[in-house]
Design a protein around this motif. Sequence first.
Motif, PDB file in Angstrom:
ATOM      1  N   TYR A 118       0.772  -1.140  -0.820  1.00 45.44           N
ATOM      2  CA  TYR A 118       0.005   0.535  -0.063  1.00 45.44           C
ATOM      3  C   TYR A 118       1.316   0.831  -0.171  1.00 45.44           C
ATOM      4  O   TYR A 118       1.704   0.986   0.753  1.00 45.44           O
ATOM      5  N   ALA A 119       0.525   2.627  -0.632  1.00 41.13           N
ATOM      6  CA  ALA A 119       0.767   3.572  -0.784  1.00 41.13           C
ATOM      7  C   ALA A 119       0.131   4.349  -0.705  1.00 41.13           C
ATOM      8  O   ALA A 119      -1.288   4.555  -0.931  1.00 41.13           O
ATOM      9  N   GLY A 120       0.462   6.061   0.275  1.00 40.36           N
ATOM     10  CA  GLY A 120      -0.578   6.938   0.459  1.00 40.36           C
ATOM     11  C   GLY A 120      -0.111   7.588   0.936  1.00 40.36           C
ATOM     12  O   GLY A 120       0.845   8.569   1.540  1.00 40.36           O
ATOM     13  N   LYS A 121      -0.950   8.890   0.891  1.00 37.73           N
ATOM     14  CA  LYS A 121      -0.132  10.332   0.834  1.00 37.73           C
ATOM     15  C   LYS A 121      -0.186  11.008   1.842  1.00 37.73           C
ATOM     16  O   LYS A 121      -0.084  12.237   2.481  1.00 37.73           O
ATOM     17  N   TYR A 122      -1.752  11.621   1.598  1.00 38.75           N
ATOM     18  CA  TYR A 122      -2.537  11.828   3.096  1.00 38.75           C
ATOM     19  C   TYR A 122      -3.016  11.468   4.547  1.00 38.75           C
ATOM     20  O   TYR A 122      -3.752   9.835   3.593  1.00 38.75           O
ATOM     21  N   PRO A 123      -2.794  11.069   5.485  1.00 39.28           N
ATOM     22  CA  PRO A 123      -2.178  13.042   5.542  1.00 39.28           C
ATOM     23  C   PRO A 123      -0.704  12.690   6.119  1.00 39.28           C
ATOM     24  O   PRO A 123      -0.103  13.545   6.796  1.00 39.28           O
ATOM     25  N   ILE A 124      -0.417  11.052   6.371  1.00 40.27           N
ATOM     26  CA  ILE A 124       1.121  11.422   6.241  1.00 40.27           C
ATOM     27  C   ILE A 124       1.377  10.734   5.018  1.00 40.27           C
ATOM     28  O   ILE A 124       1.242  10.126   5.074  1.00 40.27           O
ATOM     29  N   GLY A 125       2.775  10.639   4.451  1.00 44.40           N
ATOM     30  CA  GLY A 125       2.990   9.898   3.584  1.00 44.40           C
ATOM     31  C   GLY A 125       3.247   7.941   4.081  1.00 44.40           C
ATOM     32  O   GLY A 125       4.820   8.497   5.263  1.00 44.40           O
ATOM     33  N   GLN A 126       3.520   7.024   3.713  1.00 44.74           N
ATOM     34  CA  GLN A 126       3.694   5.921   4.631  1.00 44.74           C
ATOM     35  C   GLN A 126       3.845   4.922   3.351  1.00 44.74           C
ATOM     36  O   GLN A 126       2.352   5.036   2.175  1.00 44.74           O
TER      37      GLN A 126
END
Length: 457
Positions: free
Chosen positions: A325-333
Amino acid sequence: MKKFFLLLAALTLLFACKPGVPSVIRTEVPARPAGQEDMLQFAADPIADVGIGVVGLGMRGGSAVQRLSFVPGCHVAAVCDVEPDRALRSVEYLAGKGIDAHSYSGGEDSYKALCEDPSVNLVYICTDWIHHVPVALYAMEQGKHVAIEVPSAETLQACWDLVNTSERTRRHCMILENCCYDFFELTALTMAQAGVFGEIIHAEGAYNHNLDPFWKAYWNNWRLDFNRKNRGDLYPTHGFGPVCQALDIHRGDRLTTLVAMDTDPFNGPKHVEAAAGEPCTDFAHGDVTTTMLRTAKGKTILLEHDVMTPRPYSRMYQLVGTDGYAGKYPIGQICLRNEGSENVDYQNLAGEKVYQGEALQALMEQYRSPILTPELEALAKEVGGHGGMDFIMDYRLIYCLNNGLPLDMDVYDLAEWCCVTELSRISLENGGVPVEVPDFTRGAWDRIKGFSYAFAE
């Protein structure tokens, strides 16, 4: 209780089959006019020094003129705006850098003279939304390539007009979707292509941006007026474009159906009332619009649009894969499978390996985008434009035109990303019924396997 649920299921089936209540709303795909060919991987003759004509010199256009003056391989040859003082400011700025640009202004159709200017190869369109398509169509008819700010088109007819005109004139028609060039999105796309996340099966994108401080800054208050008159996801592409690239849309997969739901307009009428000093009872756009799409290969996309509430800015940008998984909001992880864990802790809800902060930066550095050289990244951050992504977008456009390469985003990207506006409205007005997404490639969506960038040899 069992009988109740059986009755409920029967009533649901009866309603779904009721005459006049379609299960899916069909959309027309007109036959390709005789003599036209698709524009997939189209490459025009190289242009050593691209002469750019910028139309619309407001918030976006004025900054584009300044930004483009730093891009190698091009020059701003002409500028145009209905307001003469805006055109004058841009001409004076360019003159200060030793660039002699033609100026066209004073009338709503002044853009036509710019499009006819032989020194212009590319018309860069930054007008209000309703003028995007007329300017682009006229420019292509004059033999110019076009690049159109977002959203480039608001209706299915406009999307088809751009597709057909691009195919017939053999001119590029690119959407200026800068968020495809933000640093996190570029790296996450490279990781997805390398298989880090397994197969991408779901993605999310959004434009959640409180516009309370900005409404009055738009010329003639045009953006609030557009929200007042139109329902649906009016600004889908910032969140939509990057995830479509990761899902290889019209490069091995295609969008098939869309469903939408929205809230009532709670805040919109208040903005109109504050500006006009009288009650507003005809505001069409809901404060929050949610749209879901499905692809031919069984994958899904979730979109959100909210410019009316004070929740924090977010484009969501999430890629959900079979293995990561890649996610940018609310923090990048980045989250990957935590292989080899033998001890199960039922008080710890996290079962994945999470990369954030310095660990995230170290991981992502291993997957630097092929277009993002250290030199380009440094120049982009120096020149700016939403942190540098605007400059990277402009740089890639000019690089491809200089070298006679296919553009990163073609006219089908434009049509697919922009058609969400009208399709979501159709779904909303019919109680959330699924709506077909037309195949703007007319059957060629599976000919190219996977999204990729073109490079000169």
